[in-house]
Design a protein around this motif. Structure first.
Motif, PDB file in Angstrom:
ATOM      1  N   PRO A   1     -10.260  -1.071  -1.052  1.00 42.47           N
ATOM      2  CA  PRO A   1      -9.105  -2.167  -0.567  1.00 42.47           C
ATOM      3  C   PRO A   1      -7.756  -1.919  -1.544  1.00 42.47           C
ATOM      4  CG  PRO A   1     -10.736  -3.332  -2.130  1.00 42.47           C
ATOM      5  CD  PRO A   1     -11.339  -2.031  -1.839  1.00 42.47           C
ATOM      6  N   LEU A   2      -7.363  -0.439  -1.135  1.00 44.80           N
ATOM      7  CA  LEU A   2      -6.202  -0.241  -1.833  1.00 44.80           C
ATOM      8  C   LEU A   2      -5.356   0.729  -0.896  1.00 44.80           C
ATOM      9  CD1 LEU A   2      -4.297  -0.146  -4.379  1.00 44.80           C
ATOM     10  CD2 LEU A   2      -5.683   1.956  -5.215  1.00 44.80           C
TER      11      LEU A   2
ATOM     12  N   THR B   1       8.634   6.003   4.991  1.00 44.78           N
ATOM     13  CA  THR B   1       7.257   5.961   4.021  1.00 44.78           C
ATOM     14  C   THR B   1       6.294   5.401   5.249  1.00 44.78           C
ATOM     15  OG1 THR B   1       7.967   3.850   3.602  1.00 44.78           O
ATOM     16  CG2 THR B   1       8.682   5.345   1.794  1.00 44.78           C
ATOM     17  N   VAL B   2       4.954   5.704   4.784  1.00 39.67           N
ATOM     18  CA  VAL B   2       3.850   5.376   5.458  1.00 39.67           C
ATOM     19  C   VAL B   2       2.887   4.777   4.560  1.00 39.67           C
ATOM     20  CG1 VAL B   2       2.819   7.411   5.357  1.00 39.67           C
ATOM     21  CG2 VAL B   2       2.047   5.650   7.165  1.00 39.67           C
ATOM     22  N   ALA B   3       2.297   3.530   4.912  1.00 44.63           N
ATOM     23  CA  ALA B   3       1.075   3.023   4.277  1.00 44.63           C
ATOM     24  C   ALA B   3      -0.358   3.479   4.667  1.00 44.63           C
ATOM     25  CB  ALA B   3       1.186   1.367   4.687  1.00 44.63           C
ATOM     26  N   ILE B   4      -0.944   3.804   3.832  1.00 39.74           N
ATOM     27  CA  ILE B   4      -2.314   4.602   4.023  1.00 39.74           C
ATOM     28  C   ILE B   4      -3.455   3.892   3.327  1.00 39.74           C
ATOM     29  CG2 ILE B   4      -3.525   6.861   4.279  1.00 39.74           C
ATOM     30  CD1 ILE B   4      -1.111   8.066   4.720  1.00 39.74           C
ATOM     31  N   ARG B   5      -4.699   3.643   4.043  1.00 40.58           N
ATOM     32  CA  ARG B   5      -5.852   3.299   3.231  1.00 40.58           C
ATOM     33  C   ARG B   5      -7.196   3.837   3.953  1.00 40.58           C
ATOM     34  NH1 ARG B   5      -9.245  -1.218   2.896  1.00 40.58           N
ATOM     35  NH2 ARG B   5      -9.376  -2.453   4.494  1.00 40.58           N
ATOM     36  N   ALA B   6      -7.987   4.168   2.831  1.00 37.81           N
ATOM     37  CA  ALA B   6      -9.412   4.546   3.550  1.00 37.81           C
ATOM     38  C   ALA B   6     -10.375   3.333   3.296  1.00 37.81           C
ATOM     39  CB  ALA B   6      -9.962   5.649   2.827  1.00 37.81           C
ATOM     40  N   PRO B   7     -10.678   2.659   4.413  1.00 39.90           N
ATOM     41  CA  PRO B   7     -11.478   1.386   4.106  1.00 39.90           C
ATOM     42  C   PRO B   7     -13.029   1.676   3.926  1.00 39.90           C
ATOM     43  CG  PRO B   7     -10.437   1.529   6.514  1.00 39.90           C
ATOM     44  CD  PRO B   7     -10.287   2.920   5.646  1.00 39.90           C
ATOM     45  N   LYS B   8     -13.857   0.715   3.284  1.00 41.84           N
ATOM     46  CA  LYS B   8     -15.076   1.158   2.902  1.00 41.84           C
ATOM     47  C   LYS B   8     -15.999   0.682   3.784  1.00 41.84           C
ATOM     48  CE  LYS B   8     -17.729   0.468  -1.311  1.00 41.84           C
ATOM     49  NZ  LYS B   8     -17.656  -0.268  -2.809  1.00 41.84           N
ATOM     50  N   HIS B   9     -15.687  -0.399   4.671  1.00 42.12           N
ATOM     51  CA  HIS B   9     -16.900  -0.832   5.750  1.00 42.12           C
ATOM     52  C   HIS B   9     -17.467   0.256   6.424  1.00 42.12           C
ATOM     53  CE1 HIS B   9     -18.609  -2.933   8.693  1.00 42.12           C
ATOM     54  NE2 HIS B   9     -18.485  -4.150   8.208  1.00 42.12           N
ATOM     55  N   HIS B  10     -18.884   0.598   6.484  1.00 39.96           N
ATOM     56  CA  HIS B  10     -19.497   1.603   6.873  1.00 39.96           C
ATOM     57  C   HIS B  10     -19.151   1.640   8.342  1.00 39.96           C
ATOM     58  CE1 HIS B  10     -23.008  -0.376   8.810  1.00 39.96           C
ATOM     59  NE2 HIS B  10     -22.455  -1.373   7.926  1.00 39.96           N
ATOM     60  N   VAL B  11     -19.073   0.610   9.199  1.00 42.10           N
ATOM     61  CA  VAL B  11     -18.972   0.678  10.639  1.00 42.10           C
ATOM     62  C   VAL B  11     -17.514   1.297  10.841  1.00 42.10           C
ATOM     63  CG1 VAL B  11     -18.704  -0.611  12.713  1.00 42.10           C
ATOM     64  CG2 VAL B  11     -20.386  -1.080  11.289  1.00 42.10           C
ATOM     65  N   CYS B  12     -16.621   0.987  10.018  1.00 40.84           N
ATOM     66  CA  CYS B  12     -15.149   1.352  10.244  1.00 40.84           C
ATOM     67  C   CYS B  12     -15.016   2.885   9.968  1.00 40.84           C
ATOM     68  CB  CYS B  12     -14.396   0.667   9.317  1.00 40.84           C
ATOM     69  SG  CYS B  12     -12.747   1.019   9.306  1.00 40.84           S
TER      70      CYS B  12
ATOM     71  N   ILE C   1     -10.037 -10.961   1.720  1.00 40.11           N
ATOM     72  CA  ILE C   1      -8.434 -11.060   1.790  1.00 40.11           C
ATOM     73  C   ILE C   1      -7.995  -9.577   1.862  1.00 40.11           C
ATOM     74  CG2 ILE C   1      -8.038 -13.271   0.764  1.00 40.11           C
ATOM     75  CD1 ILE C   1      -7.667 -11.464  -1.898  1.00 40.11           C
ATOM     76  N   GLU C   2      -6.809  -9.370   2.361  1.00 40.45           N
ATOM     77  CA  GLU C   2      -6.155  -7.957   2.500  1.00 40.45           C
ATOM     78  C   GLU C   2      -6.066  -7.328   1.179  1.00 40.45           C
ATOM     79  OE1 GLU C   2      -4.964 -10.912   3.388  1.00 40.45           O
ATOM     80  OE2 GLU C   2      -4.856 -11.223   5.419  1.00 40.45           O
ATOM     81  N   SER C   3      -6.089  -5.929   1.525  1.00 39.90           N
ATOM     82  CA  SER C   3      -5.957  -4.702   0.412  1.00 39.90           C
ATOM     83  C   SER C   3      -4.558  -5.111  -0.405  1.00 39.90           C
ATOM     84  CB  SER C   3      -5.858  -3.566   1.209  1.00 39.90           C
ATOM     85  OG  SER C   3      -4.556  -3.451   1.987  1.00 39.90           O
ATOM     86  N   THR C   4      -4.817  -4.752  -1.882  1.00 39.20           N
ATOM     87  CA  THR C   4      -3.770  -4.379  -2.499  1.00 39.20           C
ATOM     88  C   THR C   4      -3.011  -3.228  -2.055  1.00 39.20           C
ATOM     89  OG1 THR C   4      -5.106  -4.932  -4.312  1.00 39.20           O
ATOM     90  CG2 THR C   4      -3.117  -4.084  -5.138  1.00 39.20           C
ATOM     91  N   ILE C   5      -1.555  -3.571  -1.920  1.00 46.00           N
ATOM     92  CA  ILE C   5      -0.653  -2.417  -1.409  1.00 46.00           C
ATOM     93  C   ILE C   5       0.071  -1.885  -2.891  1.00 46.00           C
ATOM     94  CG2 ILE C   5       1.091  -1.568   0.147  1.00 46.00           C
ATOM     95  CD1 ILE C   5       0.368  -3.754   1.856  1.00 46.00           C
ATOM     96  N   ILE C   6       0.157  -0.795  -2.757  1.00 46.64           N
ATOM     97  CA  ILE C   6       1.158  -0.179  -4.029  1.00 46.64           C
ATOM     98  C   ILE C   6       2.195   0.807  -3.441  1.00 46.64           C
ATOM     99  CG2 ILE C   6      -0.353  -0.445  -5.925  1.00 46.64           C
ATOM    100  CD1 ILE C   6      -0.896   2.519  -6.015  1.00 46.64           C
ATOM    101  N   ASP C   7       3.459   0.646  -3.729  1.00 48.54           N
ATOM    102  CA  ASP C   7       4.375   1.800  -3.537  1.00 48.54           C
ATOM    103  C   ASP C   7       4.107   2.738  -4.433  1.00 48.54           C
ATOM    104  OD1 ASP C   7       6.495   3.217  -3.133  1.00 48.54           O
ATOM    105  OD2 ASP C   7       8.043   1.549  -3.729  1.00 48.54           O
ATOM    106  N   ALA C   8       3.804   3.957  -3.858  1.00 49.89           N
ATOM    107  CA  ALA C   8       3.653   5.340  -4.690  1.00 49.89           C
ATOM    108  C   ALA C   8       4.566   6.255  -4.100  1.00 49.89           C
ATOM    109  CB  ALA C   8       1.981   5.674  -4.574  1.00 49.89           C
ATOM    110  N   THR C   9       5.489   5.976  -4.002  1.00 50.06           N
ATOM    111  CA  THR C   9       6.653   6.816  -3.527  1.00 50.06           C
ATOM    112  C   THR C   9       7.214   7.517  -4.954  1.00 50.06           C
ATOM    113  OG1 THR C   9       8.358   5.273  -3.230  1.00 50.06           O
ATOM    114  CG2 THR C   9       7.140   5.835  -1.342  1.00 50.06           C
ATOM    115  N   GLN C  10       7.412   6.974  -5.999  1.00 52.63           N
ATOM    116  CA  GLN C  10       8.020   7.294  -7.278  1.00 52.63           C
ATOM    117  C   GLN C  10       6.899   8.260  -8.083  1.00 52.63           C
ATOM    118  OE1 GLN C  10      11.078   6.952  -7.375  1.00 52.63           O
ATOM    119  NE2 GLN C  10      11.196   5.834  -5.618  1.00 52.63           N
TER     120      GLN C  10
END
Ligand code: TXA
Ligand code: MG
Length: 327
Positions: free
Chosen positions: A88-89, A109-120, A171-180
């Motif tokens: 959830p990051l 910029t674009v927001a990206i995450r790799a979910p853990k749920h096995h079905v997903c 609850i929704e994932s933690t979002i970080i701005d990693a552009t710097q």
């Protein structure tokens, strides 16, 4: 009516046809479409009634797929991906040319995450491309954490929700701005905390102040909000309310149950942060459907409650200042 299905093949077929489906993730259910199909992505915005300038998260299977949609990923971001993905990051990164501005709300910029749920994960792997997926709820309303929530939330705006059971995190994932390169920012709190991030980033500092140039719709003051009032109260206030006039749902820590036994209310209780997170949206939905209002006992101020305090504050925002009937 939206139909619940179990077949990943059928779900992938639907995505390939340019259609929207709802998918399970470990955080909340998502409203998914092929991230590279502009028309399909547009459907997500219109189904959710979300303004087109609020960017979406692209869900990928792994780091390699993330590199398709983003460029200039900083070293520390790779370290964090290796530590927390799948999970959830979410990272806000510079977008690649493959990522359409119809996904990013016109931002570079674009927001990206790799979910853990096995079905997903199985679905993304078998589809072979990234999927945009905002939370599967109408804009501003409570997120969904079961397939039944999704079928209740929508009528027939899309065909299928892929069954994945109740979302483990809730609850929704933690979002970080990693552009710097030299620091990063938390844009939305989630179960992965600032302390965990800083430990894994090996000396790259994590800030916790919002960058105003970036638009995070979850940052609106009212969000995750039921159509019935939610009130956040101290325990001393909770005991003084006149519960004989209304049907009330009370959400409290389980060790405090006894002090409220005499009250004419329905109680939901939790032992820790994880249990509250896993149930919060279900309880808020239950409060909205079957009760006049919901009361949540104020949460501790410690940082490991940040993500939950944020969700609850926004769920209650519209209703702050409303008068309750005291005895
Ligand atoms: O756990 C989650 O993150 C869930 C599941 C389905 O993966 N998804 C989710 O999506 O919460 P959504 O669309 O409800 O929230 C995504 C947040 C929004 O607040 C959006 O503004 C922000 O991510 N976001 C997306 N792209 C961004 C960008 N380029 N810069 C800043 N914020 C961005
Ligand atoms: Mg959302």
């Amino acid at each position: 009516m939206v139909q619940i299905i179990n077949s990943i093949k059928e779900a992938a077929y639907e995505l390939g046809q340019g259609n929207v489906i709802s998918i399970p993730t470990e955080t909340v259910y998502g409203l998914a479409a092929d991230a590279e199909n502009q028309q399909a992505v547009n459907k997500v915005f219109s189904i959710k009634k979300r303004p087109a300038n609020h960017p979406l998260i692209i869900h990928v299977s792994d780091i390699q797929m993330a590199e398709r949609y983003s460029v200039d990923i900083p070293e520390y971001a790779y370290r964090l991906m290796k530590e927390f993905w799948p999970g959830p990051l979410t990272f806000v990164l510079k977008k690649s040319n493959i990522t359409g501005s119809y996904v990013t709300g016109g931002q570079d910029t674009v927001a990206i995450r790799a979910p853990k749920h096995h079905v997903c994960r199985d679905l993304i792997q078998s589809y072979g491309k990234g999927l945009v997926a905002p939370s599967a709820n109408l804009y501003g309303h409570i997120s969904t954490t079961t397939s039944e929530h999704v079928t209740n939330e929508f009528n027939d705006e899309f065909n299928y929700v892929l069954e994945g059971g109740a979302c483990e995190i809730g609850i929704e994932s933690t979002i970080i701005d990693a552009t710097q390169d030299s620091y990063f920012n938390i844009l939305r709190h989630g179960v992965i905390s600032k302390q965990q991030l800083e430990k894994a980033s090996c000396g790259i500092p994590c800030q916790d102040n919002r960058n105003d140039e970036l638009r995070v719709s979850g940052d609106k003051l009212s969000h995750y909000a039921p159509n019935k009032p939610v009130h956040v109260l101290e325990s001393s206030q909770i005991s003084k309310i006149n519960y004989n006039l209304d049907k009330v749902l009370l959400i409290i820590p389980s060790d405090q149950r006894e002090q409220y036994f005499h009250l004419n209310v329905m109680m939901e209780t939790y032992q820790n942060q994880a249990e509250l997170a896993a149930n919060l949206y279900s309880w808020l939905r239950k409060g909205e459907v079957s009760f006049d209002y919901t009361i949540i006992q104020r949460l501790p101020l410690e940082s490991d409650w940040d993500a939950l305090r944020d969700r609850i504050k926004k769920a209650a925002y519209k209703y702050t200042g409303q008068l309750l009937n005291y005895m």
